[in-house]
Design a protein around this motif. Structure first.
Motif, PDB file in Angstrom:
ATOM      1  N   TYR A 216      85.594 -72.353 -72.333  1.00  7.38           N
ATOM      2  CA  TYR A 216      86.124 -72.398 -73.706  1.00  7.38           C
ATOM      3  C   TYR A 216      85.384 -73.415 -74.577  1.00  7.38           C
ATOM      4  O   TYR A 216      85.647 -73.511 -75.762  1.00  7.38           O
ATOM      5  CB  TYR A 216      87.619 -72.751 -73.685  1.00  7.38           C
ATOM      6  CG  TYR A 216      88.460 -71.750 -72.916  1.00  7.38           C
ATOM      7  CD1 TYR A 216      89.081 -70.680 -73.566  1.00  7.38           C
ATOM      8  CD2 TYR A 216      88.633 -71.885 -71.540  1.00  7.38           C
ATOM      9  CE1 TYR A 216      89.853 -69.766 -72.859  1.00  7.38           C
ATOM     10  CE2 TYR A 216      89.393 -70.973 -70.822  1.00  7.38           C
ATOM     11  CZ  TYR A 216      89.993 -69.923 -71.478  1.00  7.38           C
ATOM     12  OH  TYR A 216      90.751 -69.013 -70.789  1.00  7.38           O
ATOM     13  N   ASP A 217      84.492 -74.194 -73.953  1.00  4.45           N
ATOM     14  CA  ASP A 217      83.698 -75.187 -74.674  1.00  4.45           C
ATOM     15  C   ASP A 217      84.557 -76.300 -75.283  1.00  4.45           C
ATOM     16  O   ASP A 217      84.255 -76.829 -76.345  1.00  4.45           O
ATOM     17  CB  ASP A 217      82.867 -74.493 -75.771  1.00  4.45           C
ATOM     18  CG  ASP A 217      81.646 -75.280 -76.172  1.00  4.45           C
ATOM     19  OD1 ASP A 217      81.089 -76.000 -75.323  1.00  4.45           O
ATOM     20  OD2 ASP A 217      81.234 -75.198 -77.352  1.00  4.45           O
ATOM     21  N   PHE A 218      85.653 -76.649 -74.594  1.00  4.34           N
ATOM     22  CA  PHE A 218      86.582 -77.659 -75.125  1.00  4.34           C
ATOM     23  C   PHE A 218      85.920 -79.013 -75.370  1.00  4.34           C
ATOM     24  O   PHE A 218      86.302 -79.730 -76.295  1.00  4.34           O
ATOM     25  CB  PHE A 218      87.767 -77.851 -74.178  1.00  4.34           C
ATOM     26  CG  PHE A 218      88.740 -76.707 -74.162  1.00  4.34           C
ATOM     27  CD1 PHE A 218      89.024 -75.992 -75.311  1.00  4.34           C
ATOM     28  CD2 PHE A 218      89.397 -76.362 -72.982  1.00  4.34           C
ATOM     29  CE1 PHE A 218      89.927 -74.948 -75.301  1.00  4.34           C
ATOM     30  CE2 PHE A 218      90.317 -75.317 -72.958  1.00  4.34           C
ATOM     31  CZ  PHE A 218      90.576 -74.600 -74.118  1.00  4.34           C
ATOM     32  N   ALA A 219      84.929 -79.374 -74.541  1.00  3.87           N
ATOM     33  CA  ALA A 219      84.279 -80.675 -74.712  1.00  3.87           C
ATOM     34  C   ALA A 219      83.547 -80.770 -76.045  1.00  3.87           C
ATOM     35  O   ALA A 219      83.409 -81.856 -76.612  1.00  3.87           O
ATOM     36  CB  ALA A 219      83.310 -80.935 -73.563  1.00  3.87           C
ATOM     37  N   GLN A 220      83.088 -79.632 -76.549  1.00  7.95           N
ATOM     38  CA  GLN A 220      82.357 -79.612 -77.815  1.00  7.95           C
ATOM     39  C   GLN A 220      83.243 -79.302 -79.015  1.00  7.95           C
ATOM     40  O   GLN A 220      83.092 -79.897 -80.080  1.00  7.95           O
ATOM     41  CB  GLN A 220      81.213 -78.579 -77.742  1.00  7.95           C
ATOM     42  CG  GLN A 220      80.168 -78.891 -76.684  1.00  7.95           C
ATOM     43  CD  GLN A 220      79.529 -80.252 -76.889  1.00  7.95           C
ATOM     44  OE1 GLN A 220      79.160 -80.612 -78.003  1.00  7.95           O
ATOM     45  NE2 GLN A 220      79.385 -81.020 -75.811  1.00  7.95           N
ATOM     46  N   ASN A 221      84.184 -78.358 -78.853  1.00  6.04           N
ATOM     47  CA  ASN A 221      84.982 -77.943 -80.018  1.00  6.04           C
ATOM     48  C   ASN A 221      86.338 -78.620 -80.125  1.00  6.04           C
ATOM     49  O   ASN A 221      87.049 -78.434 -81.113  1.00  6.04           O
ATOM     50  CB  ASN A 221      85.164 -76.416 -80.034  1.00  6.04           C
ATOM     51  CG  ASN A 221      85.867 -75.888 -78.787  1.00  6.04           C
ATOM     52  OD1 ASN A 221      86.857 -76.434 -78.329  1.00  6.04           O
ATOM     53  ND2 ASN A 221      85.344 -74.806 -78.223  1.00  6.04           N
ATOM     54  N   ALA A 222      86.709 -79.418 -79.102  1.00  3.92           N
ATOM     55  CA  ALA A 222      87.980 -80.164 -79.106  1.00  3.92           C
ATOM     56  C   ALA A 222      89.197 -79.261 -79.324  1.00  3.92           C
ATOM     57  O   ALA A 222      90.235 -79.711 -79.793  1.00  3.92           O
ATOM     58  CB  ALA A 222      87.951 -81.267 -80.157  1.00  3.92           C
ATOM     59  N   LEU A 230      86.732 -68.769 -79.125  1.00  2.00           N
ATOM     60  CA  LEU A 230      87.350 -67.450 -79.299  1.00  2.00           C
ATOM     61  C   LEU A 230      86.800 -66.442 -78.290  1.00  2.00           C
ATOM     62  O   LEU A 230      87.546 -65.581 -77.800  1.00  2.00           O
ATOM     63  CB  LEU A 230      87.125 -66.956 -80.732  1.00  2.00           C
ATOM     64  CG  LEU A 230      87.793 -67.790 -81.831  1.00  2.00           C
ATOM     65  CD1 LEU A 230      87.426 -67.249 -83.207  1.00  2.00           C
ATOM     66  CD2 LEU A 230      89.306 -67.824 -81.660  1.00  2.00           C
ATOM     67  N   GLN A 231      85.514 -66.586 -77.977  1.00  3.34           N
ATOM     68  CA  GLN A 231      84.932 -65.711 -76.965  1.00  3.34           C
ATOM     69  C   GLN A 231      85.558 -65.991 -75.609  1.00  3.34           C
ATOM     70  O   GLN A 231      85.846 -65.069 -74.828  1.00  3.34           O
ATOM     71  CB  GLN A 231      83.414 -65.929 -76.898  1.00  3.34           C
ATOM     72  CG  GLN A 231      82.674 -64.970 -75.979  1.00  3.34           C
ATOM     73  CD  GLN A 231      82.717 -63.536 -76.467  1.00  3.34           C
ATOM     74  OE1 GLN A 231      82.910 -63.275 -77.658  1.00  3.34           O
ATOM     75  NE2 GLN A 231      82.538 -62.591 -75.547  1.00  3.34           N
ATOM     76  N   GLY A 232      85.784 -67.272 -75.309  1.00  4.77           N
ATOM     77  CA  GLY A 232      86.451 -67.635 -74.064  1.00  4.77           C
ATOM     78  C   GLY A 232      87.859 -67.065 -73.983  1.00  4.77           C
ATOM     79  O   GLY A 232      88.289 -66.582 -72.928  1.00  4.77           O
ATOM     80  N   ILE A 238      94.405 -66.825 -72.034  1.00  6.14           N
ATOM     81  CA  ILE A 238      95.077 -68.021 -72.551  1.00  6.14           C
ATOM     82  C   ILE A 238      95.288 -69.036 -71.432  1.00  6.14           C
ATOM     83  O   ILE A 238      95.723 -68.680 -70.335  1.00  6.14           O
ATOM     84  CB  ILE A 238      96.428 -67.616 -73.180  1.00  6.14           C
ATOM     85  CG1 ILE A 238      96.189 -66.639 -74.337  1.00  6.14           C
ATOM     86  CG2 ILE A 238      97.200 -68.835 -73.663  1.00  6.14           C
ATOM     87  CD1 ILE A 238      97.436 -65.903 -74.782  1.00  6.14           C
ATOM     88  N   THR A 239      94.994 -70.295 -71.720  1.00  2.00           N
ATOM     89  CA  THR A 239      95.193 -71.365 -70.736  1.00  2.00           C
ATOM     90  C   THR A 239      96.536 -72.064 -70.987  1.00  2.00           C
ATOM     91  O   THR A 239      97.152 -71.876 -72.045  1.00  2.00           O
ATOM     92  CB  THR A 239      94.082 -72.433 -70.836  1.00  2.00           C
ATOM     93  OG1 THR A 239      94.284 -73.189 -72.037  1.00  2.00           O
ATOM     94  CG2 THR A 239      92.703 -71.790 -70.857  1.00  2.00           C
ATOM     95  N   PRO A 240      96.978 -72.893 -70.055  1.00  4.39           N
ATOM     96  CA  PRO A 240      98.229 -73.644 -70.264  1.00  4.39           C
ATOM     97  C   PRO A 240      98.171 -74.619 -71.441  1.00  4.39           C
ATOM     98  O   PRO A 240      99.225 -75.057 -71.917  1.00  4.39           O
ATOM     99  CB  PRO A 240      98.399 -74.404 -68.941  1.00  4.39           C
ATOM    100  CG  PRO A 240      97.683 -73.567 -67.932  1.00  4.39           C
ATOM    101  CD  PRO A 240      96.491 -73.024 -68.667  1.00  4.39           C
TER     102      PRO A 240
END
Length: 257
Positions: A216-222, A230-232, A238-240
């Motif tokens: 999901y690229d959370f480290a970059q998009n926070a 959105l692609q993830g 959906i994650t928790p």
């Protein structure tokens, strides 16, 4: 005649643009000396400009000090808009007259300098409170109420307790006197300090979530709704830590029912 290296060492100890050494070295015709003088002048001009900026950033604090308040807490939050992750609030009390070089609204600080400014705030602060409110809380009470909960919780952690609050664009239900400032993180040093503490805290959390939920690229998009995020969502689901009440997560859940 002094070597250029020795002159550079002397200039490094000069902290005033009116220092007579500048006039003395300007009379030295060597190009290396002239370059060194020019470089040190520029450094001092930048330092003076930064000092002026920090002085202006304390305007609200100074007015409150004049009224007798001493323990002024800046309060700010990060993470109201993302699709995933918590909302984080911080409350910070700085010492009277404290100036932290580089401190500003966290959105205006280069990302590579976030950690250094955060460390400086944590080292200088009289007290710091940090509150993390989960996606579950956000979904239950809505993001606005979750932000207020986070701010009040962060304030409650301060020891000593503040005698006045400077809050970024919010009004809180508390007996502590407060001042709400629109875009307060660019107007108040205390709010700016809270802004960078909240930002770094949340970014660290999202970097940890990126390891737990890769793709999901959370480290970059926070947690914000970037193309990769959105692609993830589309490919992995959906994650928790996704906010069920936020779009497009809400519609995805409705489509599953």
């Amino acid at each position: 005649m002094a070597t250029i290296k020795a002159i550079k060492e002397q200039l490094a100890e000069v902290y005033s643009l009116s220092d007579p050494l500048f006039k003395e070295f300007l009379a030295d015709g060597r190009a290396g000396v002239q370059a060194a003088v020019k470089k040190r002048r520029k450094e001092l001009e930048l330092l003076a400009a930064e000092d002026d900026r920090l002085e202006a950033l304390q305007w609200y604090e100074k007015k409150l000090y004049e009224k007798g308040f001493q323990l002024i807490a800046g309060v700010d939050e990060v993470g109201r808009g993302p699709l995933a992750g918590p909302v984080v609030a911080a409350a910070v009390i700085l010492p009277v007259g404290c100036k932290i070089t580089g401190l500003n609204d966290s959105k205006k600080i280069p990302k590579k300098k976030h950690e250094a400014v955060y460390d400086a705030v944590m080292a200088e602060a009289v007290a710091v409170g940090i509150s993390v409110q989960s996606p579950e809380v956000i979904d239950r009470v809505n993001i606005y109420e979750a932000t207020k909960i986070a701010m009040l919780d962060a304030i409650s952690q301060l020891s000593p307790q503040p005698d006045h609050l400077l809050i970024d664009a919010m009004k809180l239900e508390t007996a502590i006197p407060q001042t709400s400032l629109i875009k307060g993180d660019s107007l108040s040093m205390s709010i700016a300090a809270a802004s960078i503490v909240a930002k770094v805290t949340r970014d660290r959390l999202m970097a940890d979530y990126d390891k737990r939920y890769p793709g999901y690229d959370f480290a970059q998009n926070a947690g914000y709704g970037t193309a990769k995020h959105l692609q993830g969502l589309k490919e992995l689901g959906i994650t928790p830590i996704h906010r069920r009440s936020f779009e497009p997560v809400k519609s995805m859940l409705e489509g599953q029912s």
